[in-house]
Enzyme design. Structure first.
Site, mmCIF file in Angstrom:
data_model
loop_
_atom_site.group_PDB
_atom_site.id
_atom_site.type_symbol
_atom_site.label_atom_id
_atom_site.label_comp_id
_atom_site.label_asym_id
_atom_site.label_seq_id
_atom_site.Cartn_x
_atom_site.Cartn_y
_atom_site.Cartn_z
ATOM 1 N N ASN A 16 0.834 -1.202 0.000
ATOM 2 C CA ASN A 16 0.000 0.000 0.000
ATOM 3 C C ASN A 16 0.868 1.251 0.000
ATOM 4 O OD1 ASN A 16 -2.756 -0.900 -0.088
ATOM 5 N ND2 ASN A 16 -2.393 -1.834 1.923
ATOM 6 N N SER B 188 5.450 14.033 -0.445
ATOM 7 C CA SER B 188 6.363 14.983 -1.087
ATOM 8 C C SER B 188 7.552 15.181 -0.181
ATOM 9 C CB SER B 188 5.686 16.322 -1.273
ATOM 10 O OG SER B 188 5.666 17.030 -0.035
ATOM 11 N N SER B 189 8.652 15.294 -0.637
ATOM 12 C CA SER B 189 9.574 14.482 -1.416
ATOM 13 C C SER B 189 10.974 14.793 -0.944
ATOM 14 C CB SER B 189 9.480 14.804 -2.923
ATOM 15 O OG SER B 189 8.200 14.470 -3.432
ATOM 16 N N GLU C 39 10.407 14.304 -9.002
ATOM 17 C CA GLU C 39 9.681 13.382 -9.867
ATOM 18 C C GLU C 39 9.356 14.066 -11.192
ATOM 19 O OE1 GLU C 39 7.276 14.300 -6.991
ATOM 20 O OE2 GLU C 39 8.769 13.411 -5.678
#
Lengths: 158, 158, 158
Positions: free
Chosen positions: C39, C44-45, C101
């Site tokens: 799951n 962020s990140s 990303e």
């Protein structure tokens, strides 16, 4: 085992900035909001019962932080964008509050006015007595890639 | 320290409603589904091994709740929208199950049929023996701003 | 109580595949990346301070796993899509790193080059000394429904 997580505090933050790519602009907006360098875990959008507002703190770098937020990015030079969040706080502090998010093309004043009304409507729908609505917003006029962020950070180790 | 979170129970919920703004409609759909006033943390989309279904419970207000969900909002008056989730449950309960989400313009029957097939295809791809598929859906014909929600809530304190 | 979660390890994964529906393609891409049947909780990140890279491990099935990721789906036959993530690692390991990303239509080489530059720009903005950038990507040419995934998994029980 699943820990039951119901933070006891919250604080409001907002920021906006430009960046190399839209995600860089978002990253810079988080830094400008004072919550950069953390791992935001987005959630929908309730203030836990008895939660109280604190002044923004410096979060532990790299920690996973639950946050309800509005964000908007634009790469249209000259466009004005805004993001806003509102917390509807109940008269009865044993009940939960409601966090609403809104963003779009427009001024912070317009977007924040709408998000406050969204919080009010959510309380009317619940037939829950409203103490007050607290909100925060950011606005940005795009140069190349711009982003606005506004969020309610949940926190309980304060 | 990162707690290892593998919930032992799940339940199915769905709801739909109108609202002042699309996010209000979503908020009302959550209330109608019986999981309003919680903080949903969205995840992709596995049923932990040995997890068993329970009847929906009243979740603690403001708690962070892991959920896999489908949601759709529409502001096109007269349009019918639907959201559905399916859980593919393995014959061997020591293996994980698979949660699939689907939404769109259409009836609950259409969307739910597709999401069940998505679960079945996911098990075929894994060459995992399927015990059964359980699903839930909601449907809404939009007046002004409408939303549909269907979700699988993971829970382990039951 | 809110546990303070700051994982101590990370690993890079990427995958791509076809599927019955776009979400099936995404599910298959996760399996191909070696992190299917978990799951994913998107965040962020940021790379927590002192976090070190490990070789990818088999995650516990159905567990909630924090991950920063890029993903892209396409149903345009013949189209080439790609997803990539980069981790900017600081010279001073007591400082956090930055995960970026990127995804889109294009080759893995193009998308990965951009995401590495995004990480570099994020460090320049912070005036933080960069040790190096590590990245990973996937590329897929669509047959019917395709998906690409690239992610940085945070983990601390290794």
């Amino acid at each position: 085992m699943m820990p039951l997580i119901r933070p006891k505090h919250f604080f409001r933050v907002a920021g906006h900035d430009e960046g190399f790519m839209p995600l860089n602009a978002f990253d810079h907006a988080l830094l400008q909001a004072g919550i950069g360098d953390t791992n935001l875990v987005r959630m929908s959008s309730i203030l836990p019962p008895h939660a109280t507002e604190i002044t923004p703190i410096t979060l532990p770098a790299g920690a996973l932080i639950p946050v309800a937020y509005a964000a908007v990015e634009s790469s249209t030079p000259g466009e004005t964008i805004a993001a806003a969040v509102a917390v509807a706080i109940p008269k009865d502090h044993s009940l939960p509050g409601l966090i609403m998010e809104h963003h779009g093309v427009g001024t912070a004043e317009e977007i924040e006015k709408t998000v406050r009304l969204m919080g009010q409507k959510g309380f009317e729908h619940r037939k829950r007595e409203l103490l007050e609505i607290r909100s925060i917003s950011s606005e940005h006029t795009v140069i190349k890639n711009g982003a606005c962020f506004a969020g309610i950070v949940l926190w309980d180790n304060a």
